[in-house]
Write an enzyme that holds these catalytic residues in place. Structure first.
Site, PDB file in Angstrom:
ATOM      1  CB  SER A  46      56.621-154.301 -52.143  1.00  0.00           C
ATOM      2  OG  SER A  46      55.562-153.436 -52.371  1.00  0.00           O
ATOM      3  CG  HIS A  82      59.677-149.814 -50.902  1.00  0.00           C
ATOM      4  ND1 HIS A  82      60.019-150.723 -49.932  1.00  0.00           N
ATOM      5  CD2 HIS A  82      58.339-149.977 -51.090  1.00  0.00           C
ATOM      6  CE1 HIS A  82      58.946-151.394 -49.559  1.00  0.00           C
ATOM      7  NE2 HIS A  82      57.922-150.969 -50.246  1.00  0.00           N
ATOM      8  CD  GLU A  85      63.656-150.730 -48.181  1.00  0.00           C
ATOM      9  OE1 GLU A  85      62.519-151.035 -48.596  1.00  0.00           O
ATOM     10  OE2 GLU A  85      64.339-151.496 -47.482  1.00  0.00           O
ATOM     11  CG  ASN A 145      58.316-155.782 -47.704  1.00  0.00           C
ATOM     12  OD1 ASN A 145      57.489-155.646 -46.809  1.00  0.00           O
ATOM     13  ND2 ASN A 145      58.219-155.141 -48.843  1.00  0.00           N
TER      14      ASN A 145
HETATM   15  N1  LIG Z   1      49.960-150.623 -51.206  1.00  0.00           N
HETATM   16  C1  LIG Z   1      51.054-150.577 -50.457  1.00  0.00           C
HETATM   17  O1  LIG Z   1      50.995-150.538 -49.233  1.00  0.00           O
HETATM   18  C2  LIG Z   1      52.417-150.530 -51.116  1.00  0.00           C
HETATM   19  C3  LIG Z   1      53.502-150.074 -50.348  1.00  0.00           C
HETATM   20  C4  LIG Z   1      54.744-149.958 -50.958  1.00  0.00           C
HETATM   21  C5  LIG Z   1      54.892-150.316 -52.288  1.00  0.00           C
HETATM   22  N2  LIG Z   1      53.829-150.779 -53.006  1.00  0.00           N
HETATM   23  C6  LIG Z   1      54.043-151.120 -54.418  1.00  0.00           C
HETATM   24  O2  LIG Z   1      53.537-150.052 -55.206  1.00  0.00           O
HETATM   25  C7  LIG Z   1      53.052-150.540 -56.459  1.00  0.00           C
HETATM   26  C8  LIG Z   1      51.604-150.099 -56.633  1.00  0.00           C
HETATM   27  O3  LIG Z   1      50.828-150.618 -55.582  1.00  0.00           O
HETATM   28  P1  LIG Z   1      49.372-150.049 -55.230  1.00  0.00           P
HETATM   29  O4  LIG Z   1      49.011-150.622 -53.916  1.00  0.00           O
HETATM   30  O5  LIG Z   1      49.340-148.556 -55.440  1.00  0.00           O
HETATM   31  O6  LIG Z   1      48.510-150.744 -56.402  1.00  0.00           O
HETATM   32  P2  LIG Z   1      47.044-150.368 -56.927  1.00  0.00           P
HETATM   33  O7  LIG Z   1      46.462-151.628 -57.435  1.00  0.00           O
HETATM   34  O8  LIG Z   1      46.300-149.561 -55.909  1.00  0.00           O
HETATM   35  O9  LIG Z   1      47.331-149.387 -58.168  1.00  0.00           O
HETATM   36  C9  LIG Z   1      47.959-149.795 -59.348  1.00  0.00           C
HETATM   37  C10 LIG Z   1      47.500-148.857 -60.473  1.00  0.00           C
HETATM   38  O10 LIG Z   1      48.325-149.088 -61.609  1.00  0.00           O
HETATM   39  C11 LIG Z   1      47.518-149.037 -62.774  1.00  0.00           C
HETATM   40  N3  LIG Z   1      48.213-149.769 -63.839  1.00  0.00           N
HETATM   41  C12 LIG Z   1      48.357-151.110 -63.982  1.00  0.00           C
HETATM   42  N4  LIG Z   1      49.094-151.382 -65.096  1.00  0.00           N
HETATM   43  C13 LIG Z   1      49.431-150.187 -65.635  1.00  0.00           C
HETATM   44  C14 LIG Z   1      50.194-149.793 -66.782  1.00  0.00           C
HETATM   45  N5  LIG Z   1      50.781-150.689 -67.565  1.00  0.00           N
HETATM   46  N6  LIG Z   1      50.328-148.468 -67.039  1.00  0.00           N
HETATM   47  C15 LIG Z   1      49.751-147.543 -66.246  1.00  0.00           C
HETATM   48  N7  LIG Z   1      49.024-147.859 -65.141  1.00  0.00           N
HETATM   49  C16 LIG Z   1      48.870-149.153 -64.848  1.00  0.00           C
HETATM   50  C17 LIG Z   1      46.201-149.662 -62.330  1.00  0.00           C
HETATM   51  O11 LIG Z   1      45.148-149.286 -63.214  1.00  0.00           O
HETATM   52  C18 LIG Z   1      46.051-149.081 -60.914  1.00  0.00           C
HETATM   53  O12 LIG Z   1      45.370-147.844 -60.933  1.00  0.00           O
HETATM   54  C19 LIG Z   1      53.274-152.050 -56.424  1.00  0.00           C
HETATM   55  O13 LIG Z   1      54.486-152.352 -57.055  1.00  0.00           O
HETATM   56  C20 LIG Z   1      53.343-152.356 -54.932  1.00  0.00           C
HETATM   57  O14 LIG Z   1      54.100-153.505 -54.646  1.00  0.00           O
HETATM   58  C21 LIG Z   1      52.599-150.881 -52.444  1.00  0.00           C
END
Ligand SMILES: NC(=O)c1ccc[n+]([C@@H]2O[C@H](COP(=O)([O-])OP(=O)(O)OC[C@H]3O[C@@H](n4cnc5c(N)ncnc54)[C@H](O)[C@@H]3O)[C@@H](O)[C@H]2O)c1
Length: 282
Positions: free
Chosen positions: A117, A138, A150, A188
């Site tokens: 993000s 994104h 994005e 963002n």
């Molecule tokens: N949640 C949102 O609304 C949103 C929207 C757009 C972008 N993002 C981005 O997406 C990414 C993920 O966000 P999320 O909300 O899905 O997070 P989340 O915490 O729900 O999931 C992250 C997952 O990654 C796993 N993980 C962590 N380190 C790891 C590694 N080294 N190898 C493999 N797996 C690993 C964790 O075990 C977990 O299951 C982030 O960069 C976030 O900024 C999130």
């Protein structure tokens, strides 16, 4: 492009895996432990079941989509994909370490995308020997529903990489919008100052949370008010992105509202913690 690898089976990763598999792509979903994969697959199954219940897909379609998703707890399996989408936690050190590892493991032609993000795509590209093949994809939450991707070009991202990612987005029934790599990208950079301003309005007593959200919903046709949206995104996530904007541009206009800082300090993180600008504990 036939086979994509998704790393991280959380909120975003399972949504991306679901959407890719539903578009006919082979998917390998990787996380650090089986319990996280189980949780991700459970979410995919529940989301697909909603489609079955509404008559949009058949039970057979659901089984086929799930059948196209392989699970793995080994990052070495990323070597099998034509493209890797990283969706692990939002942390520069963790993402840099993973990109370095992916650069070692995958064939040199594999595209490495990040769903970050707010982390610089240029920085992630710089830890690899293929910055021309590193790009931001994104996706928006919830991925199966939201049509935007994005697509962020780092300073070295090639036109060919952009084109292939744009094609992939189309294949996944998404619309790619091209942006360059600067703090907060476009989504963002525009959204967070609006949310922050809404928090300042609340902090200064201009109106109640309900009134601020009401003005933006009824007056600007936003489906959700900014404070409600902040609660959904997570107040810790909003604060972290504002800090990226503040640090990246060095301009006071990105200064996070003290009320936001205080709420995060209190552990009032929005919907996920039960309490934010609204109370979700009931
Ligand atoms: N949640 C949102 O609304 C949103 C929207 C757009 C972008 N993002 C981005 O997406 C990414 C993920 O966000 P999320 O909300 O899905 O997070 P989340 O915490 O729900 O999931 C992250 C997952 O990654 C796993 N993980 C962590 N380190 C790891 C590694 N080294 N190898 C493999 N797996 C690993 C964790 O075990 C977990 O299951 C982030 O960069 C976030 O900024 C999130």
């Amino acid at each position: 492009m036939q086979h994509i690898v998704v790393i991280g089976a959380g909120t975003m990763g399972n949504g991306i895996a679901h959407t890719a598999a539903a578009s006919g792509l082979e998917v390998t979903l990787i996380d650090v432990a089986q319990e996280f994969l189980d949780r991700g697959m459970k979410a995919i199954s529940a989301n697909l079941q909603r489609g079955v219940d509404k008559g949009k897909i058949s039970a057979g379609d659901k089984a086929e989509i799930i059948g196209r998703i392989r699970q793995s707890t080994s990052v070495a399996d990323a070597a099998a994909g034509d493209l890797v989408i990283e969706a692990i936690l939002e942390n520069l050190a963790a993402k840099s370490a993973l990109f370095r590892q992916l650069d070692e493991i995958t064939p040199p032609e594999t595209i490495l995308a990040s769903n970050t993000s707010s982390i610089s795509i240029t920085r992630l590209g710089a830890v690899t020997r293929r910055p021309d093949k590193v790009i931001g994809m994104h996706f928006m939450n919830p991925v199966p529903v939201m049509t935007l991707v994005e697509v962020i070009r780092g300073i070295a991202t090639s036109d060919e990489t952009y084109g292939r990612v744009e094609d992939l987005a189309k294949r996944m029934s998404k619309t790619a919008i091209e942006v360059n790599d600067y703090p907060g990208f476009v989504s963002n950079r525009v959204l967070m100052p609006m949310i922050n301003e809404a928090i300042f309005a609340l902090y200064e007593g201009v109106a109640t949370a309900e009134s601020i959200d009401g003005v933006m919903k009824l007056g600007m046709n936003h489906p959700m008010g900014p404070l409600q949206l902040a609660d959904f995104i997570g107040l810790d996530v909003c604060l972290a992105i504002l800090r990226v904007l503040q640090e990246g541009f060095g301009e006071p206009k990105y200064r996070p509202c003290p009320l936001l800082v205080k709420m995060v300090d209190a552990g009032w993180l929005g919907k996920k913690s039960g309490r934010g600008f609204y109370d979700y504990r009931k």
